[in-house]
Design a protein around this motif. Structure first.
Motif, PDB file in Angstrom:
ATOM      1  N   LYS A  97      38.354  -9.095 -57.750  1.00 28.41           N
ATOM      2  CA  LYS A  97      37.564  -8.609 -56.624  1.00 28.41           C
ATOM      3  C   LYS A  97      36.718  -9.697 -55.975  1.00 28.41           C
ATOM      4  CE  LYS A  97      37.596  -4.136 -58.787  1.00 28.41           C
ATOM      5  NZ  LYS A  97      38.672  -4.556 -59.656  1.00 28.41           N
ATOM      6  N   ARG A  98      36.263 -10.633 -56.737  1.00 31.44           N
ATOM      7  CA  ARG A  98      35.422 -11.705 -56.187  1.00 31.44           C
ATOM      8  C   ARG A  98      36.175 -12.505 -55.125  1.00 31.44           C
ATOM      9  NH1 ARG A  98      34.013 -16.013 -60.305  1.00 31.44           N
ATOM     10  NH2 ARG A  98      35.441 -17.342 -59.194  1.00 31.44           N
ATOM     11  N   TYR A  99      37.413 -12.866 -55.412  1.00 33.00           N
ATOM     12  CA  TYR A  99      38.208 -13.631 -54.448  1.00 33.00           C
ATOM     13  C   TYR A  99      38.613 -12.768 -53.250  1.00 33.00           C
ATOM     14  CZ  TYR A  99      38.462 -17.197 -58.027  1.00 33.00           C
ATOM     15  OH  TYR A  99      38.136 -18.139 -58.952  1.00 33.00           O
ATOM     16  N   PHE A 100      38.870 -11.500 -53.505  1.00 37.72           N
ATOM     17  CA  PHE A 100      39.233 -10.600 -52.421  1.00 37.72           C
ATOM     18  C   PHE A 100      38.091 -10.474 -51.422  1.00 37.72           C
ATOM     19  CE2 PHE A 100      39.257  -6.307 -50.602  1.00 37.72           C
ATOM     20  CZ  PHE A 100      40.477  -6.336 -49.955  1.00 37.72           C
ATOM     21  N   PHE A 101      36.894 -10.188 -51.898  1.00 37.89           N
ATOM     22  CA  PHE A 101      35.772  -9.998 -50.980  1.00 37.89           C
ATOM     23  C   PHE A 101      35.271 -11.309 -50.387  1.00 37.89           C
ATOM     24  CE2 PHE A 101      35.471  -5.930 -53.288  1.00 37.89           C
ATOM     25  CZ  PHE A 101      35.612  -5.105 -52.195  1.00 37.89           C
ATOM     26  N   ALA A 102      35.528 -12.424 -51.060  1.00 36.77           N
ATOM     27  CA  ALA A 102      35.172 -13.727 -50.484  1.00 36.77           C
ATOM     28  C   ALA A 102      36.069 -14.049 -49.285  1.00 36.77           C
ATOM     29  CB  ALA A 102      35.290 -14.828 -51.537  1.00 36.77           C
ATOM     30  N   ASN A 103      37.263 -13.478 -49.273  1.00 39.40           N
ATOM     31  CA  ASN A 103      38.228 -13.728 -48.195  1.00 39.40           C
ATOM     32  C   ASN A 103      38.500 -12.479 -47.372  1.00 39.40           C
ATOM     33  OD1 ASN A 103      38.971 -16.519 -48.878  1.00 39.40           O
ATOM     34  ND2 ASN A 103      39.690 -15.579 -50.774  1.00 39.40           N
ATOM     35  N   ILE A 104      37.543 -11.578 -47.286  1.00 39.75           N
ATOM     36  CA  ILE A 104      37.787 -10.300 -46.632  1.00 39.75           C
ATOM     37  C   ILE A 104      38.141 -10.457 -45.158  1.00 39.75           C
ATOM     38  CG2 ILE A 104      35.380  -9.815 -46.053  1.00 39.75           C
ATOM     39  CD1 ILE A 104      37.932  -7.256 -47.333  1.00 39.75           C
ATOM     40  N   SER A 105      37.572 -11.436 -44.480  1.00 41.13           N
ATOM     41  CA  SER A 105      37.910 -11.616 -43.059  1.00 41.13           C
ATOM     42  C   SER A 105      39.359 -12.079 -42.903  1.00 41.13           C
ATOM     43  CB  SER A 105      36.950 -12.601 -42.392  1.00 41.13           C
ATOM     44  OG  SER A 105      37.029 -13.864 -43.021  1.00 41.13           O
ATOM     45  N   ALA A 106      39.811 -12.976 -43.756  1.00 39.11           N
ATOM     46  CA  ALA A 106      41.210 -13.413 -43.693  1.00 39.11           C
ATOM     47  C   ALA A 106      42.147 -12.270 -44.078  1.00 39.11           C
ATOM     48  CB  ALA A 106      41.438 -14.611 -44.606  1.00 39.11           C
ATOM     49  N   VAL A 107      41.754 -11.481 -45.059  1.00 36.43           N
ATOM     50  CA  VAL A 107      42.575 -10.344 -45.475  1.00 36.43           C
ATOM     51  C   VAL A 107      42.734  -9.356 -44.324  1.00 36.43           C
ATOM     52  CG1 VAL A 107      42.648  -8.340 -47.001  1.00 36.43           C
ATOM     53  CG2 VAL A 107      42.046 -10.564 -47.928  1.00 36.43           C
ATOM     54  N   ALA A 164      54.562 -18.554 -59.305  1.00 39.46           N
ATOM     55  CA  ALA A 164      54.418 -19.823 -58.598  1.00 39.46           C
ATOM     56  C   ALA A 164      52.961 -20.296 -58.681  1.00 39.46           C
ATOM     57  CB  ALA A 164      54.827 -19.671 -57.144  1.00 39.46           C
ATOM     58  N   PRO A 165      52.759 -21.586 -58.659  1.00 40.78           N
ATOM     59  CA  PRO A 165      51.378 -22.095 -58.681  1.00 40.78           C
ATOM     60  C   PRO A 165      50.751 -22.012 -57.287  1.00 40.78           C
ATOM     61  CG  PRO A 165      52.924 -23.919 -58.725  1.00 40.78           C
ATOM     62  CD  PRO A 165      53.737 -22.657 -58.761  1.00 40.78           C
ATOM     63  N   VAL A 166      50.050 -20.923 -56.998  1.00 40.44           N
ATOM     64  CA  VAL A 166      49.361 -20.762 -55.723  1.00 40.44           C
ATOM     65  C   VAL A 166      47.871 -20.629 -55.992  1.00 40.44           C
ATOM     66  CG1 VAL A 166      51.336 -19.672 -54.591  1.00 40.44           C
ATOM     67  CG2 VAL A 166      49.640 -18.261 -55.691  1.00 40.44           C
ATOM     68  N   SER A 167      47.088 -20.935 -54.981  1.00 47.50           N
ATOM     69  CA  SER A 167      45.642 -20.850 -55.156  1.00 47.50           C
ATOM     70  C   SER A 167      45.206 -19.395 -55.280  1.00 47.50           C
ATOM     71  CB  SER A 167      44.927 -21.510 -53.974  1.00 47.50           C
ATOM     72  OG  SER A 167      45.063 -20.714 -52.825  1.00 47.50           O
ATOM     73  N   ARG A 168      44.065 -19.198 -55.904  1.00 47.20           N
ATOM     74  CA  ARG A 168      43.552 -17.841 -56.067  1.00 47.20           C
ATOM     75  C   ARG A 168      43.188 -17.222 -54.729  1.00 47.20           C
ATOM     76  NH1 ARG A 168      39.760 -18.039 -61.464  1.00 47.20           N
ATOM     77  NH2 ARG A 168      41.418 -18.663 -62.861  1.00 47.20           N
ATOM     78  N   ASP A 169      42.744 -18.056 -53.789  1.00 52.12           N
ATOM     79  CA  ASP A 169      42.412 -17.537 -52.465  1.00 52.12           C
ATOM     80  C   ASP A 169      43.653 -16.970 -51.776  1.00 52.12           C
ATOM     81  OD1 ASP A 169      39.761 -18.196 -52.756  1.00 52.12           O
ATOM     82  OD2 ASP A 169      39.967 -20.142 -51.745  1.00 52.12           O
ATOM     83  N   LEU A 170      44.751 -17.721 -51.807  1.00 48.09           N
ATOM     84  CA  LEU A 170      46.000 -17.244 -51.181  1.00 48.09           C
ATOM     85  C   LEU A 170      46.493 -15.983 -51.869  1.00 48.09           C
ATOM     86  CD1 LEU A 170      48.300 -17.622 -49.167  1.00 48.09           C
ATOM     87  CD2 LEU A 170      49.430 -19.077 -50.862  1.00 48.09           C
ATOM     88  N   PHE A 171      46.422 -15.936 -53.177  1.00 45.12           N
ATOM     89  CA  PHE A 171      46.842 -14.760 -53.921  1.00 45.12           C
ATOM     90  C   PHE A 171      45.993 -13.546 -53.542  1.00 45.12           C
ATOM     91  CE2 PHE A 171      46.993 -11.996 -57.663  1.00 45.12           C
ATOM     92  CZ  PHE A 171      48.352 -11.899 -57.856  1.00 45.12           C
ATOM     93  N   SER A 172      44.696 -13.734 -53.373  1.00 39.19           N
ATOM     94  CA  SER A 172      43.806 -12.631 -52.998  1.00 39.19           C
ATOM     95  C   SER A 172      44.070 -12.156 -51.589  1.00 39.19           C
ATOM     96  CB  SER A 172      42.350 -13.064 -53.121  1.00 39.19           C
ATOM     97  OG  SER A 172      42.043 -13.386 -54.444  1.00 39.19           O
ATOM     98  N   ILE A 173      44.398 -13.076 -50.687  1.00 39.66           N
ATOM     99  CA  ILE A 173      44.668 -12.694 -49.309  1.00 39.66           C
ATOM    100  C   ILE A 173      45.955 -11.872 -49.225  1.00 39.66           C
ATOM    101  CG2 ILE A 173      45.348 -13.602 -47.049  1.00 39.66           C
ATOM    102  CD1 ILE A 173      43.390 -15.923 -47.595  1.00 39.66           C
ATOM    103  N   VAL A 174      46.984 -12.287 -49.935  1.00 42.97           N
ATOM    104  CA  VAL A 174      48.257 -11.573 -49.910  1.00 42.97           C
ATOM    105  C   VAL A 174      48.139 -10.257 -50.643  1.00 42.97           C
ATOM    106  CG1 VAL A 174      50.650 -11.624 -50.707  1.00 42.97           C
ATOM    107  CG2 VAL A 174      49.650 -13.630 -49.652  1.00 42.97           C
ATOM    108  N   MET A 175      47.386 -10.239 -51.714  1.00 45.17           N
ATOM    109  CA  MET A 175      47.222  -9.028 -52.518  1.00 45.17           C
ATOM    110  C   MET A 175      46.584  -7.960 -51.670  1.00 45.17           C
ATOM    111  SD  MET A 175      47.830  -8.121 -55.528  1.00 45.17           S
ATOM    112  CE  MET A 175      47.316  -7.291 -56.954  1.00 45.17           C
TER     113      MET A 175
END
Length: 175
Positions: A97-107, A164-175
């Motif tokens: 949840k931390r990464y998801f809400f940190a990137n909420i605008s991109a999501v 795949a080795p992806v960043s946590r930010d990218l994973f949170s945005i796609v999730m």
């Protein structure tokens, strides 16, 4: 009516379907193990499952009678009511949840604008293909096709991104 290649299975199509499903599941488990053990990156286990499903569907259409094929028909209500909610719940529960809400605008941007761009480009492409005589769909059917196609298979993307080795930010945005 076309006759089945194996008449003895016409009486017991259910057992054939269950056996094929169990065989497919075992094959997928062993192929996933083989791909992971040998570090094969040319194809993902979801791709193997897709190809296996296509092959089994083809052979089932050649082997089974029309009555038994009706039994194997896809029931969208069963899928949306019983199979999809646990998958969505698990994805939401396991999400960081931390990464998801940190990137909420991109999501939100990718969720709305990305879907709109995907829908409109697919619909316009299908309308262009209609004008060139490649199919005879009505404009409404072209827009409906665009609406269906723009909904990406998040479960498949997440399954690939977990390996795949992806960043946590990218994973949170796609999730």
């Amino acid at each position: 009516m076309a006759q089945s290649l194996w008449p003895e299975f016409q009486k017991d199509g259910f057992m054939l379907a269950v056996s094929a499903l169990m065989g497919m599941m075992l094959f997928l488990i062993f192929s996933a193990y083989y791909l992971a053990k040998n570090k094969i990156r040319a194809i993902h286990e979801t791709g193997v499952g897709l190809l296996l499903g296509i092959l089994l569907s083809y052979f089932a259409s050649k082997i089974l009678s029309a009555d038994n094929m009706k039994m194997l028909a896809f029931d969208s209500r069963f899928f949306f009511v019983y199979l999809l909610p646990p998958v969505i719940f698990n994805s939401g529960y396991a999400m960081q949840k931390r990464y998801f809400f940190a990137n909420i605008s991109a999501v939100a941007t990718y969720a709305f604008l990305g879907t709109l761009i995907s829908f409109s480009s697919t619909a316009v492409f299908m309308l262009g293909a209609r004008q060139m005589g490649m199919h005879s769909w009505s404009p409404l059917e072209c827009f409906l096709f665009g609406a269906v196609i723009c909904a990406t298979d998040t479960v498949g993307v997440v399954a690939i991104m977990e390996k795949a080795p992806v960043s946590r930010d990218l994973f949170s945005i796609v999730m």
